[in-house]
Scaffold this active site. Structure first.
Site, PDB file in Angstrom:
ATOM      1  N   LYS A 103       0.896  -1.078  -0.075  1.00 38.21           N
ATOM      2  CA  LYS A 103      -0.039   0.160  -0.077  1.00 38.21           C
ATOM      3  C   LYS A 103       0.851   1.442  -0.038  1.00 38.21           C
ATOM      4  CE  LYS A 103      -3.584  -2.706  -0.050  1.00 38.21           C
ATOM      5  NZ  LYS A 103      -4.380  -3.352   0.959  1.00 38.21           N
TER       6      LYS A 103
HETATM    7  C1  PLP Z   1      -5.099  -4.559   1.389  1.00 36.44           C
HETATM    8  C2  PLP Z   1      -6.581  -4.297   1.183  1.00 36.44           C
HETATM    9  C3  PLP Z   1      -7.420  -4.740   2.329  1.00 36.44           C
HETATM   10  C4  PLP Z   1      -6.951  -5.528   3.480  1.00 36.44           C
HETATM   11  O1  PLP Z   1      -5.703  -4.806   4.105  1.00 36.44           O
HETATM   12  P1  PLP Z   1      -4.869  -5.832   4.995  1.00 36.44           P
HETATM   13  O2  PLP Z   1      -4.005  -4.837   5.805  1.00 36.44           O
HETATM   14  O3  PLP Z   1      -4.105  -6.853   4.048  1.00 36.44           O
HETATM   15  O4  PLP Z   1      -5.919  -6.766   5.914  1.00 36.44           O
HETATM   16  C5  PLP Z   1      -8.819  -4.400   2.245  1.00 36.44           C
HETATM   17  N1  PLP Z   1      -9.485  -4.259   1.230  1.00 36.44           N
HETATM   18  C6  PLP Z   1      -8.601  -3.650  -0.059  1.00 36.44           C
HETATM   19  C7  PLP Z   1      -9.347  -2.966  -0.978  1.00 36.44           C
HETATM   20  C8  PLP Z   1      -7.288  -3.759   0.007  1.00 36.44           C
HETATM   21  O5  PLP Z   1      -6.701  -3.301  -0.803  1.00 36.44           O
END
Ligand code: PLP
Length: 385
Positions: A183
Site C-alpha cells: 500500500k
Molecule cells: C489491502 C486491502 C485490504 C486488507 O488489508 P490488510 O491490511 O491486508 O488486511 C482490504 N481491502 C482492500 C481494498 C485492500 O486493498
C-alpha cells in the site's frame, strides 16, 4: 536479463529504521505513545477527527462493522469488484453480503444499482476507492442519509486522495486503511479506522481492546487495577513497533502520492495509442493511484489477457490482476440463484495491473510500456506502435 520490476513495493529508509529501534529500546512496545503519535499524524494527513490504529486493514473493516452495530439479520451492500476482506468483514459479524456491480469508467460502486438493492434489512454499504479513485461519495452519502445506512469506505487504495477537495478519510461515517507493504505507506502489517463521530471513536477504541473501558496506560496513570469489560471485543491492537514505522512513513507519503500521480499521467500519455482502455479520473477527484490497471481491448474468443500476462511476466514485468469479482469465488457463491454482474465480469476478463509505486523510475516505466506494446503486437492485436 534485467531485474524484475515489481507491480508495487515498500521503501524503508534509515530514518524509519532509527524510529523503530528507538521504540525497541524504550519502555512501551504496545499501547504506548508511538501508537498515539501515529494516530495523531495519520488523522492530520487525512483530515479526520479521530484515527484508531489496528493490526491490519481487515481488522479495520471488522472493527468498523462492529462499531456500526452491524450484526445478524442485517444486510450489507458491497461491490463484488474488490478484495475479499471488504465483504468478509460483514460476514464476520453475521450479516448478509448483498453484492453490487460497479460502473465501467472507474470500476467504483454503481450507486444507482446500490439504491435498488436497499431493503428493510440494509444496515450499511461498503464502498471501495478502486485503484485510488474515490467513488461517488455525494450520491452515496445521500443514499445513506435517506435510508439511515452507515457508509464504510474501504479506502485501502486511497491514502492521499480527495473528493471535491475533501480528503478521503474525512467523508464517510467510517473509513478504513491498510498499511500492508504494497500500500502507499507501510507498518509491516497495520490498519486504521477514521471517523468524525466521537461515539464511534469511543466504541472503536474499546472494541479493539477486548471491549474494556480503559487501556493499561490509562490505568497506570490513574493508579488503579480496576476495569470493566463492557461488551464482546477483540485484540486488534497495533504495536508501538509498527506504529513508529508508520509515523516515520507518514512524513514522506504526500511526496510519494505526487510521484504516483506523475507516473499515472505518464502512463496515460505513453499508452494512448495502444489497444487498451484506462480508468477515468473524474475532474472532481484527485486519485492516489495505488494501482494502475488497464483493460485490454477485446479480440475474438481467445484469452488475450492470459497471453499478455505470461509474456510480461517472462520479460520481468511484474503485472498482476485486481480483482476477480467476489461473487465468482467459491466462498461467496450463493446457493441456487446465480448472480451476474456484467460490468465487473467484463472488466475482470480484460484487466492487468501495471507496475505502480513511487520508486518506479521513468526508465522502468518506459520498459513496462515497451514490453506491453510488444506483447500486444506479438498477440496480433495491434497495429504497429
Ligand atoms: C489491502 C486491502 C485490504 C486488507 O488489508 P490488510 O491490511 O491486508 O488486511 C482490504 N481491502 C482492500 C481494498 C485492500 O486493498
Amino acid at each position: 536479463m534485467h531485474d524484475s520490476i515489481p507491480y508495487g513495493r515498500h521503501e524503508i529508509d534509515d530514518e524509519d529504521v532509527a524510529a523503530v529501534v528507538d521504540v525497541l529500546r524504550g519502555d512501551w512496545l504496545t499501547t504506548g505513545p508511538a501508537v498515539e503519535g501515529f494516530e495523531h499524524s495519520f488523522s492530520e494527513l487525512v483530515g479526520a477527527e479521530h484515527a484508531v490504529a489496528v493490526n491490519n486493514g481487515t481488522a479495520a473493516l471488522h472493527l468498523a462493522m462492529l462499531a456500526a452495530r452491524v450484526g445478524p439479520g442485517d444486510e450489507v451492500i458491497v461491490p463484488t469488484f474488490t478484495f475479499a476482506a471488504s465483504a468478509n468483514a460483514a460476514r464476520y459479524v453475521g450479516a448478509t453480503v448483498v453484492f453490487c456491480d460497479v460502473r465501467p469508467d472507474t470500476l467504483g460502486i454503481d450507486v444507482e444499482q446500490a439504491a435498488r438493492l436497499v431493503s428493510q434489512r440494509t444496515k450499511a454499504v461498503v464502498v471501495v476507492d478502486y485503484a485510488g479513485i474515490p467513488c461517488e461519495l455525494d450520491a452515496i452519502m445521500e443514499l445513506a442519509e435517506k435510508h439511515g445506512l452507515v457508509v464504510i469506505e474501504d479506502a485501502c487504495h486511497a491514502i492521499g486522495a480527495t473528493y471535491r477537495g475533501r480528503r478521503i478519510g474525512s467523508v464517510a461515517h467510517l473509513s478504513t486503511f491498510s498499511f500492508h507493504p504494497v500500500k502507499h505507506l507501510t507498518t509491516g502489517e497495520g490498519g486504521m479506522v477514521t471517523t468524525a463521530d466521537a461515539e464511534l471513536n469511543r466504541r472503536l477504541r474499546r472494541l479493539r481492546n477486548h471491549g474494556i473501558d480503559s487501556d493499561f496506560r490509562q490505568r497506570e496513570s490513574a493508579g488503579t487495577w480496576e476495569y470493566d469489560v463492557i461488551e464482546l471485543g477483540f485484540n486488534f491492537r497495533m504495536s508501538d513497533i509498527n506504529a513508529a514505522l508508520g509515523a516515520s512513513q507518514v512524513r514522506k507519503v504526500s511526496g510519494w502520492v505526487e510521484r504516483r500521480r506523475e507516473l499515472a499521467s505518464q502512463y496515460q500519455d505513453l499508452l494512448r495509442n495502444l489497444p487498451l482502455t484506462m480508468l477515468v479520473e473524474p475532474g472532481h477527484v484527485r486519485a492516489s493511484w495505488h494501482l494502475f490497471p488497464v483493460m485490454l481491448n477485446q479480440r475474438g474468443a481467445t484469452n488475450q489477457r492470459a497471453e499478455v500476462f505470461a509474456s510480461l511476466r517472462a520479460a520481468g514485468v511484474g503485472v498482476n490482476v485486481h480483482y476477480r469479482p467476489l461473487h465468482l469465488h467459491t466462498a461467496f457463491r450463493t446457493d441456487g440463484a446465480e448472480q451476474r454482474f456484467p460490468v465487473a465480469e467484463a472488466a475482470y476478463g480484460r484487466l492487468l495491473s501495471l507496475p505502480m509505486w513511487h520508486g518506479l523510475s521513468d526508465a522502468e516505466q518506459a520498459r513496462v510500456v515497451n514490453e506491453l506494446a510488444r506483447s500486444l503486437v506479438v498477440g496480433g492485436t495491434s497495429r504497429a506502435v
